[in-house]
Design a protein around this motif. Sequence first.
Motif, PDB file in Angstrom:
ATOM      1  N   HIS A  79       0.661  -1.123   0.012  1.00 11.99           N
ATOM      2  CA  HIS A  79       0.063  -0.028   0.083  1.00 11.99           C
ATOM      3  C   HIS A  79       0.922   1.116   0.112  1.00 11.99           C
ATOM      4  CE1 HIS A  79      -3.284   2.729   0.995  1.00 11.99           C
ATOM      5  NE2 HIS A  79      -2.542   3.126   1.828  1.00 11.99           N
ATOM      6  N   ALA A  80       0.618   2.080  -1.079  1.00 14.85           N
ATOM      7  CA  ALA A  80       1.504   3.264  -0.895  1.00 14.85           C
ATOM      8  C   ALA A  80       0.634   4.625  -1.141  1.00 14.85           C
ATOM      9  CB  ALA A  80       2.265   3.179  -2.255  1.00 14.85           C
ATOM     10  N   THR A  81       1.220   5.700  -0.162  1.00 11.11           N
ATOM     11  CA  THR A  81       0.557   6.938  -0.346  1.00 11.11           C
ATOM     12  C   THR A  81       1.416   8.030  -1.158  1.00 11.11           C
ATOM     13  OG1 THR A  81      -0.627   6.414   1.807  1.00 11.11           O
ATOM     14  CG2 THR A  81      -0.431   8.684   1.238  1.00 11.11           C
ATOM     15  N   ALA A  82       0.704   8.655  -2.071  1.00 15.93           N
ATOM     16  CA  ALA A  82       1.713   9.672  -2.788  1.00 15.93           C
ATOM     17  C   ALA A  82       1.607  10.989  -1.956  1.00 15.93           C
ATOM     18  CB  ALA A  82       0.718   9.979  -3.991  1.00 15.93           C
ATOM     19  N   SER A  83       2.951  11.470  -2.041  1.00 16.84           N
ATOM     20  CA  SER A  83       3.293  12.834  -1.563  1.00 16.84           C
ATOM     21  C   SER A  83       3.658  13.871  -2.457  1.00 16.84           C
ATOM     22  CB  SER A  83       4.409  12.498  -0.358  1.00 16.84           C
ATOM     23  OG  SER A  83       4.719  13.649   0.210  1.00 16.84           O
ATOM     24  N   ALA A  84       3.330  15.124  -2.578  1.00 16.33           N
ATOM     25  CA  ALA A  84       3.446  16.003  -3.477  1.00 16.33           C
ATOM     26  C   ALA A  84       5.049  16.359  -3.542  1.00 16.33           C
ATOM     27  CB  ALA A  84       2.826  17.224  -3.529  1.00 16.33           C
ATOM     28  N   GLY A  85       5.811  16.384  -4.615  1.00 16.20           N
ATOM     29  CA  GLY A  85       7.116  16.871  -4.878  1.00 16.20           C
ATOM     30  C   GLY A  85       8.135  15.791  -4.505  1.00 16.20           C
ATOM     31  N   GLY A  86       7.681  14.529  -4.266  1.00 14.72           N
ATOM     32  CA  GLY A  86       8.574  13.476  -3.830  1.00 14.72           C
ATOM     33  C   GLY A  86       8.227  12.172  -4.113  1.00 14.72           C
ATOM     34  N   GLY A  87       8.803  11.202  -3.430  1.00 18.35           N
ATOM     35  CA  GLY A  87       8.442   9.868  -3.450  1.00 18.35           C
ATOM     36  C   GLY A  87       7.273   9.629  -2.780  1.00 18.35           C
ATOM     37  N   THR A  88       7.047   8.143  -2.354  1.00 19.70           N
ATOM     38  CA  THR A  88       5.546   7.774  -1.956  1.00 19.70           C
ATOM     39  C   THR A  88       6.132   6.906  -0.668  1.00 19.70           C
ATOM     40  OG1 THR A  88       5.916   5.820  -3.140  1.00 19.70           O
ATOM     41  CG2 THR A  88       4.498   7.605  -4.028  1.00 19.70           C
ATOM     42  N   PRO A 153      25.112  14.525  15.182  1.00 16.50           N
ATOM     43  CA  PRO A 153      23.917  14.797  15.559  1.00 16.50           C
ATOM     44  C   PRO A 153      23.064  13.693  16.429  1.00 16.50           C
ATOM     45  CG  PRO A 153      24.429  15.492  13.340  1.00 16.50           C
ATOM     46  CD  PRO A 153      25.531  14.516  13.794  1.00 16.50           C
ATOM     47  N   LYS A 154      22.060  14.343  17.175  1.00 16.38           N
ATOM     48  CA  LYS A 154      20.999  13.204  17.480  1.00 16.38           C
ATOM     49  C   LYS A 154      19.763  13.054  16.988  1.00 16.38           C
ATOM     50  CE  LYS A 154      22.756  14.781  22.294  1.00 16.38           C
ATOM     51  NZ  LYS A 154      22.164  15.242  23.699  1.00 16.38           N
ATOM     52  N   ARG A 155      19.010  11.854  17.112  1.00 19.73           N
ATOM     53  CA  ARG A 155      18.076  11.628  16.465  1.00 19.73           C
ATOM     54  C   ARG A 155      16.529  12.081  16.922  1.00 19.73           C
ATOM     55  NH1 ARG A 155      18.613   5.370  14.318  1.00 19.73           N
ATOM     56  NH2 ARG A 155      20.246   5.824  12.636  1.00 19.73           N
ATOM     57  N   GLU A 156      15.744  12.943  16.340  1.00 16.61           N
ATOM     58  CA  GLU A 156      14.568  13.084  17.005  1.00 16.61           C
ATOM     59  C   GLU A 156      13.601  12.098  16.968  1.00 16.61           C
ATOM     60  OE1 GLU A 156      12.913  16.343  14.742  1.00 16.61           O
ATOM     61  OE2 GLU A 156      14.147  18.119  15.586  1.00 16.61           O
ATOM     62  N   SER A 157      12.716  12.129  17.796  1.00 17.36           N
ATOM     63  CA  SER A 157      11.831  10.840  17.942  1.00 17.36           C
ATOM     64  C   SER A 157      10.798  10.953  16.701  1.00 17.36           C
ATOM     65  CB  SER A 157      10.768  10.925  19.027  1.00 17.36           C
ATOM     66  OG  SER A 157      10.100  12.067  19.194  1.00 17.36           O
ATOM     67  N   GLY A 158      10.356   9.809  16.191  1.00 22.58           N
ATOM     68  CA  GLY A 158       9.667   9.845  14.692  1.00 22.58           C
ATOM     69  C   GLY A 158       9.313   8.377  14.474  1.00 22.58           C
ATOM     70  N   SER A 159       8.592   8.189  13.611  1.00 25.27           N
ATOM     71  CA  SER A 159       7.941   6.918  13.049  1.00 25.27           C
ATOM     72  C   SER A 159       8.677   6.613  11.592  1.00 25.27           C
ATOM     73  CB  SER A 159       6.556   6.732  13.058  1.00 25.27           C
ATOM     74  OG  SER A 159       5.986   6.856  14.558  1.00 25.27           O
ATOM     75  N   PRO A 160       9.670   6.167  11.195  1.00 26.40           N
ATOM     76  CA  PRO A 160      10.150   5.858   9.991  1.00 26.40           C
ATOM     77  C   PRO A 160       9.202   5.163   9.229  1.00 26.40           C
ATOM     78  CG  PRO A 160      11.910   5.423  11.580  1.00 26.40           C
ATOM     79  CD  PRO A 160      10.602   5.608  12.347  1.00 26.40           C
ATOM     80  N   ALA A 161       9.334   5.639   7.899  1.00 21.61           N
ATOM     81  CA  ALA A 161       8.433   5.034   6.819  1.00 21.61           C
ATOM     82  C   ALA A 161       9.369   4.449   5.583  1.00 21.61           C
ATOM     83  CB  ALA A 161       7.182   5.499   6.451  1.00 21.61           C
ATOM     84  N   GLN A 169      13.102  11.744  -8.013  1.00 20.82           N
ATOM     85  CA  GLN A 169      12.448  12.105  -6.929  1.00 20.82           C
ATOM     86  C   GLN A 169      13.287  12.049  -5.607  1.00 20.82           C
ATOM     87  OE1 GLN A 169       9.238   8.864  -6.599  1.00 20.82           O
ATOM     88  NE2 GLN A 169       7.803  10.559  -7.413  1.00 20.82           N
ATOM     89  N   SER A 170      12.617  12.941  -4.590  1.00 19.06           N
ATOM     90  CA  SER A 170      13.357  13.320  -3.431  1.00 19.06           C
ATOM     91  C   SER A 170      12.753  12.820  -2.098  1.00 19.06           C
ATOM     92  CB  SER A 170      13.872  14.614  -3.491  1.00 19.06           C
ATOM     93  OG  SER A 170      14.647  15.075  -4.728  1.00 19.06           O
ATOM     94  N   ALA A 171      13.526  12.787  -1.052  1.00 25.04           N
ATOM     95  CA  ALA A 171      13.230  12.650   0.511  1.00 25.04           C
ATOM     96  C   ALA A 171      13.941  13.497   1.140  1.00 25.04           C
ATOM     97  CB  ALA A 171      13.217  11.486   0.597  1.00 25.04           C
ATOM     98  N   TRP A 172      13.467  14.281   2.268  1.00 22.39           N
ATOM     99  CA  TRP A 172      14.310  15.181   2.903  1.00 22.39           C
ATOM    100  C   TRP A 172      14.308  14.787   4.391  1.00 22.39           C
ATOM    101  CZ3 TRP A 172      12.132  18.329   6.760  1.00 22.39           C
ATOM    102  CH2 TRP A 172      10.773  18.514   6.875  1.00 22.39           C
ATOM    103  N   PHE A 227      13.354  10.655   7.363  1.00 21.11           N
ATOM    104  CA  PHE A 227      13.164  11.101   6.081  1.00 21.11           C
ATOM    105  C   PHE A 227      11.595  11.243   5.787  1.00 21.11           C
ATOM    106  CE2 PHE A 227      17.495  10.066   4.858  1.00 21.11           C
ATOM    107  CZ  PHE A 227      17.838  10.840   4.137  1.00 21.11           C
ATOM    108  N   THR A 228      11.274  12.139   4.977  1.00 21.38           N
ATOM    109  CA  THR A 228       9.878  12.539   4.620  1.00 21.38           C
ATOM    110  C   THR A 228       9.852  12.808   2.951  1.00 21.38           C
ATOM    111  OG1 THR A 228       9.504  13.424   6.746  1.00 21.38           O
ATOM    112  CG2 THR A 228       7.915  14.212   4.801  1.00 21.38           C
ATOM    113  N   PRO A 229       8.853  12.313   2.194  1.00 22.72           N
ATOM    114  CA  PRO A 229       8.903  12.621   0.673  1.00 22.72           C
ATOM    115  C   PRO A 229       8.753  14.141   0.567  1.00 22.72           C
ATOM    116  CG  PRO A 229       7.118  10.877   1.268  1.00 22.72           C
ATOM    117  CD  PRO A 229       7.810  11.472   2.572  1.00 22.72           C
ATOM    118  N   GLY A 230       9.546  14.456  -0.501  1.00 22.90           N
ATOM    119  CA  GLY A 230       9.546  15.690  -1.040  1.00 22.90           C
ATOM    120  C   GLY A 230      11.233  16.231  -0.875  1.00 22.90           C
ATOM    121  N   THR A 231      10.977  17.615  -0.962  1.00 22.48           N
ATOM    122  CA  THR A 231      12.447  18.301  -0.839  1.00 22.48           C
ATOM    123  C   THR A 231      12.259  19.608   0.192  1.00 22.48           C
ATOM    124  OG1 THR A 231      11.522  20.023  -2.614  1.00 22.48           O
ATOM    125  CG2 THR A 231      12.777  18.328  -3.354  1.00 22.48           C
TER     126      THR A 231
END
Length: 233
Positions: A79-88, A153-161, A169-172, A227-231
């Motif tokens: 299952h994939a969710t599109a994101s504007a300006g980047g990958g999915t 650098p340290k890592r912020e809390s988050g849920s990697p996808a 395409q890009s991710a940031w 990482f999040t889809p887009g730039t």
Amino acid sequence: MVYAPRSARHGALLVGTFAVLGLLTACGNSSHDVHSNPPLTSSGTAAPATGGTRTPGSATPTPSAAATGPGAAASSAPHATASAGGGTTSTGAASSRCHTSQLRASVGRNDPGAGQENFPVVLTNSSAQTCTLHGYPGAAFVNASGGQLGPDPKRESGSPATITLRPGQSAWAGLTFSNPGVSGARTATPAALVVTPPDERDSLKVTWAGGAVPVGGNSSSVFLSVFTPGTAP
């Protein structure tokens, strides 16, 4: 020889005739029952039918577990969710992991706010193959000689996808730190930012144009997000 009266002989003859008729009638009824009445059956379990099972209370058979078709194929697809300006973003990896040789790194424009400096660190798929990113980048500020400035650098809390990047395409990931002028941290001005993609050993070097960064003292920590889809945000 004993003589029997005529009336007695006549009565005996009638009795015998009725007996014979009764016997023939009984035989005839027995033969009719065998052919006209259905056979009796005992209760039991029937052999299973092929081609599927039927849900109790339903008149339509449901497909068996081994059934295949468009529905079965669709249920197993990622299952994939599109994101504007980047990958999915995807719940299932559809391609192989992005390797350093397939990527190009860049640092986007600073988006400061509330005493924070916020830079997007961007990885772009520069290859002809689709690949995926998952998690956090590695990063370090370095001087012109390649020596590291400040701690990792340290890592912020988050849920990697898992992010699927088609060619181009890009991710940031966010690179954040407190403004040294506000925090009072010791600073240095890096020549470059070294970026390592997730699960890779080889790195990419990006010229740093973001000015002084904290490298020691109070509030000198630098943070990275997933990482999040887009730039950019």
